[in-house]
Design a protein around this motif. Structure first.
Motif, PDB file in Angstrom:
ATOM      1  N   MET A   1       0.850  -1.153   0.000  1.00  0.00           N
ATOM      2  CA  MET A   1       0.000   0.000   0.000  1.00  0.00           C
ATOM      3  C   MET A   1       0.907   1.230   0.000  1.00  0.00           C
ATOM      4  O   MET A   1       1.844   1.310   0.783  1.00  0.00           O
ATOM      5  CB  MET A   1      -0.902  -0.006   1.222  1.00  0.00           C
ATOM      6  CG  MET A   1      -1.724   1.248   1.352  1.00  0.00           C
ATOM      7  SD  MET A   1      -2.837   1.225   2.770  1.00  0.00           S
ATOM      8  CE  MET A   1      -4.066   0.103   2.172  1.00  0.00           C
ATOM      9  N   VAL A   2       0.631   2.145  -0.878  1.00  0.00           N
ATOM     10  CA  VAL A   2       1.372   3.402  -0.964  1.00  0.00           C
ATOM     11  C   VAL A   2       0.490   4.499  -0.393  1.00  0.00           C
ATOM     12  O   VAL A   2      -0.665   4.636  -0.790  1.00  0.00           O
ATOM     13  CB  VAL A   2       1.748   3.736  -2.425  1.00  0.00           C
ATOM     14  CG1 VAL A   2       2.480   5.057  -2.505  1.00  0.00           C
ATOM     15  CG2 VAL A   2       2.571   2.620  -3.036  1.00  0.00           C
ATOM     16  N   THR A   3       1.031   5.273   0.571  1.00  0.00           N
ATOM     17  CA  THR A   3       0.267   6.368   1.172  1.00  0.00           C
ATOM     18  C   THR A   3       1.068   7.654   1.083  1.00  0.00           C
ATOM     19  O   THR A   3       2.291   7.641   1.094  1.00  0.00           O
ATOM     20  CB  THR A   3      -0.054   6.079   2.649  1.00  0.00           C
ATOM     21  OG1 THR A   3       1.161   5.895   3.358  1.00  0.00           O
ATOM     22  CG2 THR A   3      -0.930   4.852   2.799  1.00  0.00           C
ATOM     23  N   ALA A   4       0.359   8.754   0.978  1.00  0.00           N
ATOM     24  CA  ALA A   4       1.012  10.066   0.950  1.00  0.00           C
ATOM     25  C   ALA A   4       0.048  11.104   1.501  1.00  0.00           C
ATOM     26  O   ALA A   4      -1.143  11.080   1.200  1.00  0.00           O
ATOM     27  CB  ALA A   4       1.410  10.430  -0.469  1.00  0.00           C
ATOM     28  N   ASP A   5       0.577  11.994   2.351  1.00  0.00           N
ATOM     29  CA  ASP A   5      -0.202  13.113   2.865  1.00  0.00           C
ATOM     30  C   ASP A   5       0.759  14.242   3.216  1.00  0.00           C
ATOM     31  O   ASP A   5       1.952  14.155   2.933  1.00  0.00           O
ATOM     32  CB  ASP A   5      -1.071  12.699   4.062  1.00  0.00           C
ATOM     33  CG  ASP A   5      -0.260  12.149   5.221  1.00  0.00           C
ATOM     34  OD1 ASP A   5       0.944  12.472   5.338  1.00  0.00           O
ATOM     35  OD2 ASP A   5      -0.837  11.397   6.028  1.00  0.00           O
ATOM     36  N   ALA A   6       0.266  15.290   3.834  1.00  0.00           N
ATOM     37  CA  ALA A   6       1.095  16.455   4.153  1.00  0.00           C
ATOM     38  C   ALA A   6       2.236  16.098   5.104  1.00  0.00           C
ATOM     39  O   ALA A   6       3.279  16.743   5.093  1.00  0.00           O
ATOM     40  CB  ALA A   6       0.237  17.561   4.757  1.00  0.00           C
TER      41      ALA A   6
ATOM     42  N   GLY B   1       3.979  13.300   5.081  1.00  0.00           N
ATOM     43  CA  GLY B   1       4.964  12.394   4.472  1.00  0.00           C
ATOM     44  C   GLY B   1       4.286  11.279   3.711  1.00  0.00           C
ATOM     45  O   GLY B   1       3.092  11.331   3.421  1.00  0.00           O
ATOM     46  N   GLY B   2       5.050  10.261   3.394  1.00  0.00           N
ATOM     47  CA  GLY B   2       4.518   9.142   2.636  1.00  0.00           C
ATOM     48  C   GLY B   2       5.086   7.846   3.169  1.00  0.00           C
ATOM     49  O   GLY B   2       5.974   7.827   4.016  1.00  0.00           O
ATOM     50  N   GLY B   3       4.553   6.755   2.666  1.00  0.00           N
ATOM     51  CA  GLY B   3       5.023   5.455   3.112  1.00  0.00           C
ATOM     52  C   GLY B   3       4.596   4.346   2.180  1.00  0.00           C
ATOM     53  O   GLY B   3       3.670   4.500   1.380  1.00  0.00           O
ATOM     54  N   ILE B   4       5.304   3.240   2.268  1.00  0.00           N
ATOM     55  CA  ILE B   4       4.980   2.035   1.510  1.00  0.00           C
ATOM     56  C   ILE B   4       4.978   0.884   2.496  1.00  0.00           C
ATOM     57  O   ILE B   4       5.916   0.726   3.278  1.00  0.00           O
ATOM     58  CB  ILE B   4       6.018   1.767   0.398  1.00  0.00           C
ATOM     59  CG1 ILE B   4       6.045   2.912  -0.599  1.00  0.00           C
ATOM     60  CG2 ILE B   4       5.713   0.451  -0.303  1.00  0.00           C
ATOM     61  CD1 ILE B   4       7.142   2.783  -1.641  1.00  0.00           C
ATOM     62  N   ARG B   5       3.926   0.088   2.486  1.00  0.00           N
ATOM     63  CA  ARG B   5       3.866  -1.084   3.357  1.00  0.00           C
ATOM     64  C   ARG B   5       3.110  -2.193   2.648  1.00  0.00           C
ATOM     65  O   ARG B   5       2.369  -1.944   1.687  1.00  0.00           O
ATOM     66  CB  ARG B   5       3.198  -0.743   4.679  1.00  0.00           C
ATOM     67  CG  ARG B   5       1.728  -0.403   4.555  1.00  0.00           C
ATOM     68  CD  ARG B   5       1.119  -0.128   5.934  1.00  0.00           C
ATOM     69  NE  ARG B   5      -0.259   0.273   5.834  1.00  0.00           N
ATOM     70  CZ  ARG B   5      -1.302  -0.572   5.794  1.00  0.00           C
ATOM     71  NH1 ARG B   5      -1.115  -1.866   5.874  1.00  0.00           N
ATOM     72  NH2 ARG B   5      -2.542  -0.121   5.688  1.00  0.00           N
ATOM     73  N   LEU B   6       3.320  -3.414   3.087  1.00  0.00           N
ATOM     74  CA  LEU B   6       2.599  -4.548   2.528  1.00  0.00           C
ATOM     75  C   LEU B   6       1.193  -4.564   3.100  1.00  0.00           C
ATOM     76  O   LEU B   6       0.982  -4.261   4.270  1.00  0.00           O
ATOM     77  CB  LEU B   6       3.309  -5.852   2.860  1.00  0.00           C
ATOM     78  CG  LEU B   6       4.679  -6.034   2.216  1.00  0.00           C
ATOM     79  CD1 LEU B   6       5.300  -7.347   2.691  1.00  0.00           C
ATOM     80  CD2 LEU B   6       4.576  -6.025   0.710  1.00  0.00           C
ATOM     81  N   ALA B   7       0.245  -4.906   2.276  1.00  0.00           N
ATOM     82  CA  ALA B   7      -1.146  -5.005   2.710  1.00  0.00           C
ATOM     83  C   ALA B   7      -1.758  -6.250   2.088  1.00  0.00           C
ATOM     84  O   ALA B   7      -1.294  -6.720   1.043  1.00  0.00           O
ATOM     85  CB  ALA B   7      -1.927  -3.764   2.284  1.00  0.00           C
ATOM     86  N   ALA B   8      -2.766  -6.767   2.721  1.00  0.00           N
ATOM     87  CA  ALA B   8      -3.466  -7.937   2.176  1.00  0.00           C
ATOM     88  C   ALA B   8      -4.143  -7.539   0.870  1.00  0.00           C
ATOM     89  O   ALA B   8      -4.660  -6.422   0.745  1.00  0.00           O
ATOM     90  CB  ALA B   8      -4.503  -8.428   3.176  1.00  0.00           C
ATOM     91  N   PRO B   9      -4.132  -8.417  -0.143  1.00  0.00           N
ATOM     92  CA  PRO B   9      -4.785  -8.079  -1.410  1.00  0.00           C
ATOM     93  C   PRO B   9      -6.287  -7.875  -1.218  1.00  0.00           C
ATOM     94  O   PRO B   9      -6.913  -8.575  -0.433  1.00  0.00           O
ATOM     95  CB  PRO B   9      -4.520  -9.277  -2.306  1.00  0.00           C
ATOM     96  CG  PRO B   9      -3.681 -10.223  -1.554  1.00  0.00           C
ATOM     97  CD  PRO B   9      -3.524  -9.726  -0.160  1.00  0.00           C
ATOM     98  N   GLU B  10      -6.826  -6.929  -1.941  1.00  0.00           N
ATOM     99  CA  GLU B  10      -8.269  -6.673  -1.933  1.00  0.00           C
ATOM    100  C   GLU B  10      -8.780  -6.857  -3.344  1.00  0.00           C
ATOM    101  O   GLU B  10      -8.201  -6.326  -4.290  1.00  0.00           O
ATOM    102  CB  GLU B  10      -8.556  -5.250  -1.475  1.00  0.00           C
ATOM    103  CG  GLU B  10      -8.189  -4.978  -0.044  1.00  0.00           C
ATOM    104  CD  GLU B  10      -8.511  -3.550   0.365  1.00  0.00           C
ATOM    105  OE1 GLU B  10      -9.308  -2.882  -0.324  1.00  0.00           O
ATOM    106  OE2 GLU B  10      -7.952  -3.106   1.373  1.00  0.00           O
ATOM    107  N   GLY B  11      -9.833  -7.601  -3.516  1.00  0.00           N
ATOM    108  CA  GLY B  11     -10.395  -7.805  -4.841  1.00  0.00           C
ATOM    109  C   GLY B  11      -9.656  -8.884  -5.613  1.00  0.00           C
ATOM    110  O   GLY B  11      -8.890  -9.664  -5.055  1.00  0.00           O
TER     111      GLY B  11
END
Length: 63
Positions: free
Chosen positions: A1-6, A8-18
């Motif tokens: 999962m890639v996240t970004a906001d004011a 900072g940002g981050g990358i982490r493993l997440a369970a597949p959805e769909g």
């Protein structure tokens, strides 16, 4: 999962959805984050169709 906001940002493993997932090695994941594809197509595979993969590459490429 890639996240970004004011803050900072981050990358982490997440369970597949769909249904659409991409399975690859770490180097291919970095290429995908840069909107690129590996030269050897056997290094990754996906249950997603070509249209979904095109949208993903566009999203990850920032365009």
């Amino acid at each position: 999962m890639v996240t970004a906001d004011a803050g900072g940002g981050g990358i982490r493993l997440a369970a597949p959805e769909g249904h659409a997932t991409i399975e690859s090695d770490a180097a291919v994941r970095v290429l995908l984050l840069w909107g690129r594809r590996p030269g050897d197509p056997t290094r990754w595979h996906s249950s997603a169709g070509p249209e979904t993969l095109r949208k993903l590459r566009t999203l990850l490429g920032g365009y």
